[in-house]
Design a protein around this motif. Sequence first.
Motif, PDB file in Angstrom:
ATOM      1  N   LEU A  69       0.832  -1.367   0.008  1.00  0.00           N
ATOM      2  CA  LEU A  69      -0.052  -0.038  -0.099  1.00  0.00           C
ATOM      3  C   LEU A  69       0.903   1.359  -0.165  1.00  0.00           C
ATOM      4  O   LEU A  69       1.665   1.470   0.898  1.00  0.00           O
ATOM      5  CB  LEU A  69      -0.685  -0.044   1.270  1.00  0.00           C
ATOM      6  CG  LEU A  69      -1.691   1.116   1.233  1.00  0.00           C
ATOM      7  CD1 LEU A  69      -2.729   1.497   0.402  1.00  0.00           C
ATOM      8  CD2 LEU A  69      -2.353   1.366   2.956  1.00  0.00           C
ATOM      9  N   GLY A  70       0.344   2.116  -1.054  1.00  0.00           N
ATOM     10  CA  GLY A  70       1.047   3.582  -0.815  1.00  0.00           C
ATOM     11  C   GLY A  70       0.378   4.492  -0.352  1.00  0.00           C
ATOM     12  O   GLY A  70      -1.036   4.443  -0.719  1.00  0.00           O
ATOM     13  N   LEU A  71       0.531   5.542   0.602  1.00  0.00           N
ATOM     14  CA  LEU A  71      -0.179   6.353   0.998  1.00  0.00           C
ATOM     15  C   LEU A  71       0.298   7.770   0.409  1.00  0.00           C
ATOM     16  O   LEU A  71       1.451   8.064   0.276  1.00  0.00           O
ATOM     17  CB  LEU A  71       0.232   6.825   2.578  1.00  0.00           C
ATOM     18  CG  LEU A  71      -0.389   5.555   3.557  1.00  0.00           C
ATOM     19  CD1 LEU A  71       0.083   5.639   4.958  1.00  0.00           C
ATOM     20  CD2 LEU A  71      -1.685   5.051   3.493  1.00  0.00           C
ATOM     21  N   ILE A  72      -0.807   8.524  -0.209  1.00  0.00           N
ATOM     22  CA  ILE A  72      -0.228   9.764  -0.928  1.00  0.00           C
ATOM     23  C   ILE A  72      -1.267  10.897  -0.260  1.00  0.00           C
ATOM     24  O   ILE A  72      -2.353  10.495   0.196  1.00  0.00           O
ATOM     25  CB  ILE A  72      -0.524   9.550  -2.392  1.00  0.00           C
ATOM     26  CG1 ILE A  72       0.479  10.623  -2.967  1.00  0.00           C
ATOM     27  CG2 ILE A  72      -1.782   9.640  -2.989  1.00  0.00           C
ATOM     28  CD1 ILE A  72       0.935  10.162  -4.445  1.00  0.00           C
ATOM     29  N   GLY A  73      -0.893  11.987  -0.747  1.00  0.00           N
ATOM     30  CA  GLY A  73      -1.854  13.332   0.072  1.00  0.00           C
ATOM     31  C   GLY A  73      -0.727  14.416   0.060  1.00  0.00           C
ATOM     32  O   GLY A  73       0.421  14.257   0.408  1.00  0.00           O
ATOM     33  N   GLU A 211       5.856  -9.149   3.082  1.00  0.00           N
ATOM     34  CA  GLU A 211       4.450  -9.818   2.577  1.00  0.00           C
ATOM     35  C   GLU A 211       3.548  -8.747   2.702  1.00  0.00           C
ATOM     36  O   GLU A 211       2.647  -8.659   1.887  1.00  0.00           O
ATOM     37  CB  GLU A 211       4.000 -10.934   3.536  1.00  0.00           C
ATOM     38  CG  GLU A 211       4.934 -11.884   3.293  1.00  0.00           C
ATOM     39  CD  GLU A 211       4.379 -13.190   4.295  1.00  0.00           C
ATOM     40  OE1 GLU A 211       3.177 -13.477   4.289  1.00  0.00           O
ATOM     41  OE2 GLU A 211       5.281 -13.957   4.838  1.00  0.00           O
ATOM     42  N   ILE A 212       3.777  -7.646   3.501  1.00  0.00           N
ATOM     43  CA  ILE A 212       2.667  -6.342   3.347  1.00  0.00           C
ATOM     44  C   ILE A 212       3.708  -5.224   3.631  1.00  0.00           C
ATOM     45  O   ILE A 212       4.419  -5.152   4.528  1.00  0.00           O
ATOM     46  CB  ILE A 212       1.736  -6.388   4.584  1.00  0.00           C
ATOM     47  CG1 ILE A 212       0.830  -7.531   4.419  1.00  0.00           C
ATOM     48  CG2 ILE A 212       1.013  -5.095   4.636  1.00  0.00           C
ATOM     49  CD1 ILE A 212      -0.216  -7.486   5.348  1.00  0.00           C
ATOM     50  N   LEU A 213       3.490  -4.151   2.671  1.00  0.00           N
ATOM     51  CA  LEU A 213       4.391  -2.927   2.744  1.00  0.00           C
ATOM     52  C   LEU A 213       3.138  -1.721   3.013  1.00  0.00           C
ATOM     53  O   LEU A 213       2.354  -2.010   2.122  1.00  0.00           O
ATOM     54  CB  LEU A 213       4.945  -2.994   1.578  1.00  0.00           C
ATOM     55  CG  LEU A 213       5.470  -1.339   1.067  1.00  0.00           C
ATOM     56  CD1 LEU A 213       6.978  -1.210   2.160  1.00  0.00           C
ATOM     57  CD2 LEU A 213       6.018  -1.292  -0.321  1.00  0.00           C
ATOM     58  N   VAL A 214       3.474  -1.000   3.777  1.00  0.00           N
ATOM     59  CA  VAL A 214       2.823   0.261   3.905  1.00  0.00           C
ATOM     60  C   VAL A 214       3.962   1.545   3.592  1.00  0.00           C
ATOM     61  O   VAL A 214       4.896   1.611   4.557  1.00  0.00           O
ATOM     62  CB  VAL A 214       1.815   0.557   5.055  1.00  0.00           C
ATOM     63  CG1 VAL A 214       1.217   1.810   4.893  1.00  0.00           C
ATOM     64  CG2 VAL A 214       1.123  -0.519   5.414  1.00  0.00           C
ATOM     65  N   LEU A 215       3.614   2.390   2.507  1.00  0.00           N
ATOM     66  CA  LEU A 215       4.590   3.273   2.309  1.00  0.00           C
ATOM     67  C   LEU A 215       4.292   4.576   1.835  1.00  0.00           C
ATOM     68  O   LEU A 215       3.238   4.913   1.400  1.00  0.00           O
ATOM     69  CB  LEU A 215       5.474   2.885   1.103  1.00  0.00           C
ATOM     70  CG  LEU A 215       6.443   3.772   0.211  1.00  0.00           C
ATOM     71  CD1 LEU A 215       7.556   3.986   0.980  1.00  0.00           C
ATOM     72  CD2 LEU A 215       6.706   3.129  -1.229  1.00  0.00           C
ATOM     73  N   SER A 216       4.737   5.701   2.863  1.00  0.00           N
ATOM     74  CA  SER A 216       4.168   6.869   2.525  1.00  0.00           C
ATOM     75  C   SER A 216       5.221   7.602   1.421  1.00  0.00           C
ATOM     76  O   SER A 216       6.356   7.691   2.146  1.00  0.00           O
ATOM     77  CB  SER A 216       3.995   7.662   3.801  1.00  0.00           C
ATOM     78  OG  SER A 216       3.974   8.976   3.423  1.00  0.00           O
TER      79      SER A 216
END
Length: 256
Positions: A69-73, A211-216
């Motif tokens: 998941l990528g976080l953008i804003g 296995e799970i990525l969260v990237l801002s």
Amino acid sequence: MPGIVVDRLCIDFPLYHGQSRSLKRQVGKTLARFAPSSPSAHLMHDLRERTIVSVLREISFTLNSGERLGLIGSNGAGKTTLLRALAGIYEPVAGRVQLDGTMRTLLDSSLGMNPELTGRENIRLKGRYEGLSRQQIERIEQDVQDFAELGPYMDMPMKVYSAGMSVRLAFGLATASSPQILLMDEWFLAGDGVFMNKAKARLEELVQQAEILVLSTHQPKIMRQWCTRVIWLENGHIRMDGTPDEVLDVYLEEAG
Ligand SMILES: Nc1ncnc2c1ncn2[C@@H]1O[C@H](COP(=O)(O)OP(=O)(O)OP(=O)(O)O)[C@@H](O)[C@H]1O
């Protein structure tokens, strides 16, 4: 199976400031001239009349194994706050966060290092804290030593390190073993030069193994490359949730 469930998550910060009521009035007056969705919408009073910044409001999503998941804003949208809430650094005022699996965070450069201890001692301490065996710690120690190339500084207190040396050691340690869930802030993609090229290669390997990525990040190119899904945060809400192409096309068009 690793997974993340975020259910109606809300995060507030009280503003401890002697003048916080007049602060709110002042900030509110200034920002009222801008769009209704401007950050003034974040400021409110609680039951005790303290000023509260409401940073995340009713955030819900689920991540399963294999999702990146990528976080953008825009600046101040709440990306770092969400990462910190996932890491357990911030407690929700409402809602919940559930993480199943081993997790590692690459959120800031200090990474909890003790400046009084040597680089090597910090590595050992962290390894013991994480319950690793002696052999595992020795392997990590060697790996970080080879990566950071600090020579004799490995055995000197970190308070005598230059900023760059601390980054090399902290980065090497944070990326030495692969977790199931990796939470990462843009900071780790910044910089250039020989070290950063080496760091990016190491990071890519880690990302592929997680296995799970969260990237801002504010870098759409990285997001299209690394992520399978993107959430666009706007003033603490989810504005859009979809594939990188779906979300980034709209986001970039709006950003002009
Ligand atoms: N400890 C805190 N106390 C009060 N307000 C805070 C605190 N931490 C963050 N905020 C506020 O929360 C909002 C979201 O901040 P956050 O750092 O999560 O945004 P972001 O999307 O990561 O921004 P950027 O892209 O600039 O890094 C901002 O308005 C910020 O001022």
